[in-house]
Design a protein around this motif. Structure first.
Motif, short mmCIF file in Angstrom:
data_model
loop_
_atom_site.label_atom_id
_atom_site.label_comp_id
_atom_site.label_asym_id
_atom_site.label_seq_id
_atom_site.Cartn_x
_atom_site.Cartn_y
_atom_site.Cartn_z
N TYR B 231 0.82 -1.22 0.00
CA TYR B 231 0.00 0.00 0.00
C TYR B 231 0.84 1.26 0.00
O TYR B 231 0.32 2.35 -0.08
CB TYR B 231 -0.96 0.00 1.20
N LYS B 233 2.57 2.30 -2.32
CA LYS B 233 2.44 2.97 -3.60
C LYS B 233 1.27 3.95 -3.61
O LYS B 233 1.20 4.84 -4.44
CB LYS B 233 2.26 1.94 -4.74
N ASP B 234 0.35 3.78 -2.64
CA ASP B 234 -0.80 4.67 -2.55
C ASP B 234 -0.55 5.90 -1.68
O ASP B 234 -1.47 6.65 -1.38
CB ASP B 234 -2.02 3.91 -2.01
N SER B 238 -2.62 6.51 1.50
CA SER B 238 -2.59 5.31 2.33
C SER B 238 -1.96 5.58 3.69
O SER B 238 -2.05 4.78 4.61
CB SER B 238 -1.84 4.18 1.62
#
Lengths: 803, 382
Positions: B231, B233-234, B238
């Motif tokens: 997560y 990458k979010d 995130s």
């Protein structure tokens, strides 16, 4: 679509609904609407698609949450494990640290004062350890506080010290590392000039290198050095300090630095110097006074000698009564003047502390009796009885000063005679106590005279005092007699006092401390035996007359003319002695000093040499020594010293130099007559025989008992041997050569044994047994007897078998 | 006290909705929460102002609007209130820059000082603002006794531009504060997160302002990415899953949660939604949807516990955009939970925000909160 939702839908639904549920939901909604299904079913159809969307959303969300949580759990677990490892490591390090703390605490417990009172197991638990360390810290703080207090004390003391003393500290090389203000002030340096400089900076070069060598040697050895040092200021002036240098030691006891504490004593030194100068001046003055008195003694006595001697000679000539009366008065006056002079000189000596009390052996009863002989004559002349009362338990031989005893006794008796018109003078001697070889003798001189009022009794012992000022006018005297007696008795560890009843009489008492000696010289005691004890002294007759100079008696020429060498530098004494000796029938040759005597001695055979002590060119001692060295073996010419001080060292020196006897100066005519008679003839009249009443009888008896032939054969060799041995005995004793004395005594013992002289053998034996304990009197007694024997054996006069 | 509420999803719906109101001209207060698009429509302000000219108009853009019906997006909710005794004042100032935050707070305080308000409700822009400094400025002028609440405007999940509605219209830079005073005022509040700490405490070893560079000597972003896993990458959105709790230098809890607003890959730093104490510690937190809902209930219970509520009231809910992202479709459940506790006679409004302003507890100073449900509950004593 979410895989779980897709699987669930496929399981519940058939294709194609299972393949595309939203499309199927949309178809269901359209179908229900087109077939006009009931409203709630149409509503269901509309919501079904949205429901599936939300379910899928929830699934996705749960997956995400689960994934993140799983991951978090894993990471947290890893972190926790890592943390756990780190904690374990930390814990181990901490436990090691705690163990170290425990051991540290343990050490502190035993080093800190008062800390050991804690429990032994106090450090076993961490809590206990904390408590222990807290306790130790408290102790340490208390200790620190004490140290601070001590430090404060020390600082105060240092402050006080700095106020008082000049203080500096140096390293081992003497480089100054500390100097207080007083140091800077007195030395005149600024502190920065002093610090780092060597202590030599203030040296004055007054003290020799050995002084500083001693200083450094002392402090380097770790000892405290004290002394007075002269230091130099920057301006070149010197100052004195009393210094104490203390080495400060390190933990190993080795000096690490030196602290010097000084006080300025420049003023004291100055005062001391002035005092020293004053003392030197005073001593010089005192010495000058003493010298003056000594000179006066000599200078006055010599003309007095001349007056008395010449008057004696004049009285021996034919005179008319008036002339005789005049000359008698002259002679009495001279006698009185001599007594006064002697008093004054004695007193001066006592006051100057120069009077010495002898410790020599003497016979106590004999000494008292002898003293009383001359007194007896004076008492008789005044019509007084002199009663002698000697206790039976008096020790026979004692050690002390017989001359001073005689002087005190004579003085007291003369006073008694002077102040008594009628009655008796009683002299009592008693033993006052004895402990081991120490005894105390109590002598009393009682009279029946005028007495002394009580209020005057104390004064009479003071100098220049008599009971009444009028007494001097009435009775004469210097007023020094009792003062001298008091001091003499004090010097002899005794005391003097009196009791008196005015009009009835006085008793003067004094005590003496004497050392008791074992009995000796039995041969001398024997003739005296019956004389001891109580009884009136011979109140008349030759003895009494001979003992006093106040009675006119013509001294007879001696039976035999002797060859006499008179060694005397003083013209008056020369004339007096020469006239007297010539008058008594002797041939006198004069030597004016010792050198002349040494030169003259070998030129003739002398019977007696009279040797003055102090003479120019060469004195009597040196001359005697040279004469004795030059005498052939076996020959021994009697040499008689003429000395003003026939006691102590002088006499020892005379005897050591080889003299045989001494004659006190000023010359007493009767003593001289008696002495010459002794060497002239053994059968001299008893009245003029020498004091030790050895008597001729035992000797003559012994000689008579010998085989006449043997006596004749032995005569010369015995004489030579006895005289030689006797001289050697004196020499050995004088030189403290006990081995020689032992050998000589052995020879004497054998020789005397050969002659059958049992008593004298005993004396020789005593000397042989303990040569070092030989009193002079013992040698004197032996020598006296030996001379009698030698005289008796003289070919011309002695008792020979031919007689 | 009387309240009325309308909600529109299009400006065209506004006039009909206003027409349904009873005596809108009597309203003294009009609270507006809506999407940035709707709030920026000039007609919105103009029409509301025309309908109730006496009312103080204020509010802000949101990351989701709240009513008793739950969460709504791309709508505008307008709530009108009429008080019998409570007196209202309003102050507005422009925030020139983030560094102006403290001074802006002082300026607002100065404007409000004369009326002596007991409580403040404050809305500010949600991106370039230092909320902590703003609150400090207000307390400096008004004293510590005043209760400050409110929230920072949101911008959906775009984090690009926010608006604040002021009595003079919408503004991208303004801060508006409503002062409430009067003995009859009942002003309750509660704030709670529902997040749970996990993992180790982490010492902040380098932090400046609201930028966190290092934790335990390591780049803060590295630690953060390790927890996010796929997560990451979010980021930054995130980052809302793992907010930080701030602890003081003695590791004591402060009740303050910080959300990650943005990351800097080059520096390895995290930019937080509020300042951090560089001497303190941080702890990662996480939560399940159920726990967040329980947190919202706890906030409501706390607000209710401050004082019993007489009659009709207005509940303003300021919840964190992070909570919304975590809860997804179930976000309505926290609104329902709060509504159940505050009761049927309380009108609910509010929004998902970029920062909540509230004391952590009654009597405590106001703080900029993250990741909480913050409830402002006002009513009037009879």
């Amino acid at each position: 679509m979410h895989p779980l939702l897709a699987r669930q839908l496929r399981r519940l639904l058939d294709a194609p609904a299972a393949d595309n549920p939203p499309a199927a939901c949309d178809q269901l909604r359209l179908f229900l609407e087109s077939h006009q299904a009931p409203a709630h079913l149409q509503h269901l159809g509309r919501g079904l698609g949205e429901f599936l969307t939300r379910v899928e959303g929830a699934y996705t969300q749960l997956d995400r949450d689960l994934s993140l949580r799983t991951r978090s759990l894993k990471l947290s677990s890893e972190e926790l494990l890592a943390t756990n490892d780190a904690l374990r490591g930390t814990l181990e390090a901490r436990e090691a640290a705690i163990a170290q703390l425990q051991s540290l605490a343990e050490r502190l417990r035993h080093t800190l004062p008062d800390a050991t009172e804690t429990q032994d197991d106090a450090a076993d638990s961490l809590t206990g350890l904390v408590a222990l360390i807290s306790h130790l810290i408290e102790r340490q703080e208390a200790h620190q506080a004490e140290l601070r207090a001590l430090h404060t004390d020390l600082a105060n003391q240092k402050f006080a010290l700095d106020q008082h003393a000049i203080v500096s500290i140096t390293d081992l090389d003497g480089t100054i590392t500390y100097a207080n203000d007083r140091f800077c002030d007195i030395a005149g340096y600024r502190r920065e000039e002093i610090l780092g400089a060597n202590h030599r900076l203030i040296r004055s070069n007054y003290h020799p290198p050995a002084f500083f060598a001693d200083l450094w040697g002392t402090i380097k050895a770790g000892k405290v050095w004290r002394g007075e040092v002269k230091n130099r200021k920057k301006n070149g002036d010197d100052y004195w300090v009393s210094a104490t240098i203390v080495p400060l030691t390190d933990a190993n006891g080795q000096p690490s630095q030196y602290i010097a504490l000084r006080t300025d004593i420049t003023e004291r030194k100055q005062a001391e110097r002035e005092l020293e100068q004053a003392k030197s001046l005073a001593e010089a003055a005192s010495q000058a006074k003493s010298d003056f008195l000594a000179n006066m003694s000599h200078e006055i006595r010599t003309p007095m000698n001349g007056i008395i001697g010449m008057t004696e000679l004049a009285l021996d000539t034919d005179l008319d009564p008036i002339q005789r009366d005049y000359l008698t008065t002259v002679r009495n006056s001279a006698d009185a003047l001599l007594v006064i002079l002697n008093d004054i000189l004695d007193f001066s000596k006592i006051e100057a502390g120069k009077l010495q009390i002898e410790r020599i052996p003497f016979n106590l009863a004999d000494t008292i009796t002898e003293a009383l002989k001359s007194i007896g004559a004076r008492a008789e002349k005044k019509g007084l009885k002199l009663v002698r009362n000697l206790a039976a338990d008096l020790p026979l031989q004692v050690e002390g000063d017989p001359g001073r005893l005689r002087q005190v006794l004579t003085n007291l008796c003369d006073n008694a005679i002077k102040f008594t018109r009628e009655g008796a003078i009683t002299v009592t001697a008693a033993l006052d106590g004895r402990e081991a070889d120490q005894c105390r003798i109590h002598l009393t001189v009682s009279d029946t005279g005028i007495g002394i009022p009580p209020e005057k009794q104390r004064q009479v012992f003071e100098a220049f005092t008599q009971a009444d000022a009028s007494t001097i006018r009435k009775f004469g005297g210097t007023g020094l007699g009792l003062a001298i007696c008091t001091r003499l008795v004090g010097l002899m560890d005794g005391r003097i006092w009196l009791d008196s009843t005015p009009g009835q009489g006085s008793s003067f008492h004094f005590t003496l401390a004497l050392k008791v000696l074992p009995n000796a010289a039995a041969s001398r005691d024997a003739p005296q035996g019956q004389d001891r004890g109580t009884g009136a002294l011979p109140a008349s007759g030759e003895e009494a007359r001979a003992a006093t100079g106040s009675d006119r008696q013509v001294l007879e020429p001696h039976g035999r003319g002797l060859a006499i060498l008179l060694v005397e530098d003083h013209p008056v004494n020369q004339q007096l002695a020469i006239r007297l000796l010539q008058k008594w029938g002797h041939a006198v040759t004069l030597a004016r000093n010792g050198q002349e005597a040494v030169d003259l001695f070998p030129t003739a055979a002398w019977d007696i040499v009279f040797m003055d002590m102090q003479m120019p060119v060469m004195g009597g001692i040196d001359a005697t020594r040279l004469i004795r060295q030059g005498e052939p073996p076996g020959q021994h010419t009697p040499i008689i010293a003429m000395t003003a001080n026939a006691r102590g060292e002088d006499r020892d020196r005379c005897l050591a130099a080889g003299m045989d006897d001494h004659l006190p100066k000023p010359l007493d005519i009767r003593t001289l007559h008696r002495l010459v008679a002794h060497y002239c003839h053994p059968a001299a009249p008893p009245a003029s025989s020498p004091a030790p009443p050895a008597g001729g009888d035992p000797i003559q008896a012994a000689l008579a008992a010998m085989d006449p032939d043997m006596l004749l054969a032995l005569r010369d060799v015995v004489r030579t041997q006895l005289l030689g041995d006797m001289a050697a005995a004196y020499a050995a004793r004088g030189g403290e050569d006990w081995e020689t004395l032992h050998r000589v005594a052995h020879n004497l013992k054998n020789t005397l044994g050969l002659l059958g002289m049992g008593d004298l053998v005993e004396i020789a034996k005593q000397i042989e047994a303990a040569p070092a304990d030989t009193p002079t009197e013992r040698l004197d007694g032996l020598a006296h007897s030996v001379h009698l024997i030698v005289a008796a054996l003289h070919p011309a006069t002695g008792a020979t078998p031919a007689n | 006290m009387k309240t009325q509420q309308i909600q529109i999803s299009d400006l065209g719906e506004l006039a009909p909705a206003l027409a349904t109101l009873a005596d809108p001209a009597a309203a003294q207060l009009a609270l507006v929460f809506g999407s940035r698009q709707l709030l920026g429509e000039p007609g919105l302000f103009r029409e509301i102002k025309a309908a109730c000219p006496k009312a103080i108009l204020l509010g802000c853009s949101t990351a989701g609007e709240i009513t008793r019906r739950g969460l709504a997006e791309d709508t505008a909710v307008v709530t009108f209130a009429q008080f019998d005794q409570v007196e209202l004042t309003v102050a507005t100032t422009d925030l020139a820059s983030m560094e102006d935050s403290l001074a802006a707070g002082q300026r607002l305080g100065t404007q409000l000082q004369a009326s002596g308000p007991r409580a403040l409700i404050l809305f500010g822009q949600g991106l370039a603002i230092n909320g902590s400094a703003l609150i400090d400025g207000l307390h400096q002028v008004l004293g510590d006794g005043i209760t400050i609440t409110g929230g920072l405007a949101g911008d959906g999940d775009h984090f690009q531009e926010t608006l604040v509605m002021t009595p003079d219209g919408p503004s991208t830079t303004a801060i508006v504060a409503l002062g409430l005073s009067g003995a009859a005022l009942r002003f309750n509040h509660g704030s709670f997160g529902g997040w749970e700490p996990f993992g180790n405490l982490r010492k902040m070893t380098k932090a400046v302002g609201n930028v966190l560079y290092e934790l335990d000597g390591k780049p803060a972003l590295d630690i953060y990415k390790a927890y996010l896993g796929d997560y990451a990458k979010d980021l930054p959105s995130s980052g809302l899953f793992f907010p930080f709790e701030m602890l003081d230098a003695n590791r004591g809890t402060t009740g303050i949660i910080r959300t990650i607003l943005s990351v800097d890959e080059a520096e390895g730093s995290l930019t937080l939604a509020g300042d951090v104490n560089p001497a303190g510690y941080l702890q990662l937190m996480h939560a399940s949807t159920d726990q967040l809902i329980s947190g919202a209930e706890a906030a409501a219970t706390a607000a209710q516990a401050m004082a019993p509520h007489p009659g009709e009231g207005l509940g303003i809910l300021v919840s964190c955009v992070g909570r919304r992202l975590v809860m997804g479709y179930r976000v309505d459940e926290e609104i329902e939970a709060v509504g159940d506790i505050l009761g049927e006679d309380t009108v609910l409004t509010g929004f998902y925000s970029y920062g909540e302003l509230s004391p952590s507890a009654p009597g405590a100073p106001c703080l900029l909160q993250n990741q909480t449900m913050t409830i402002i509950w006002i009513a009037e004593a009879p």
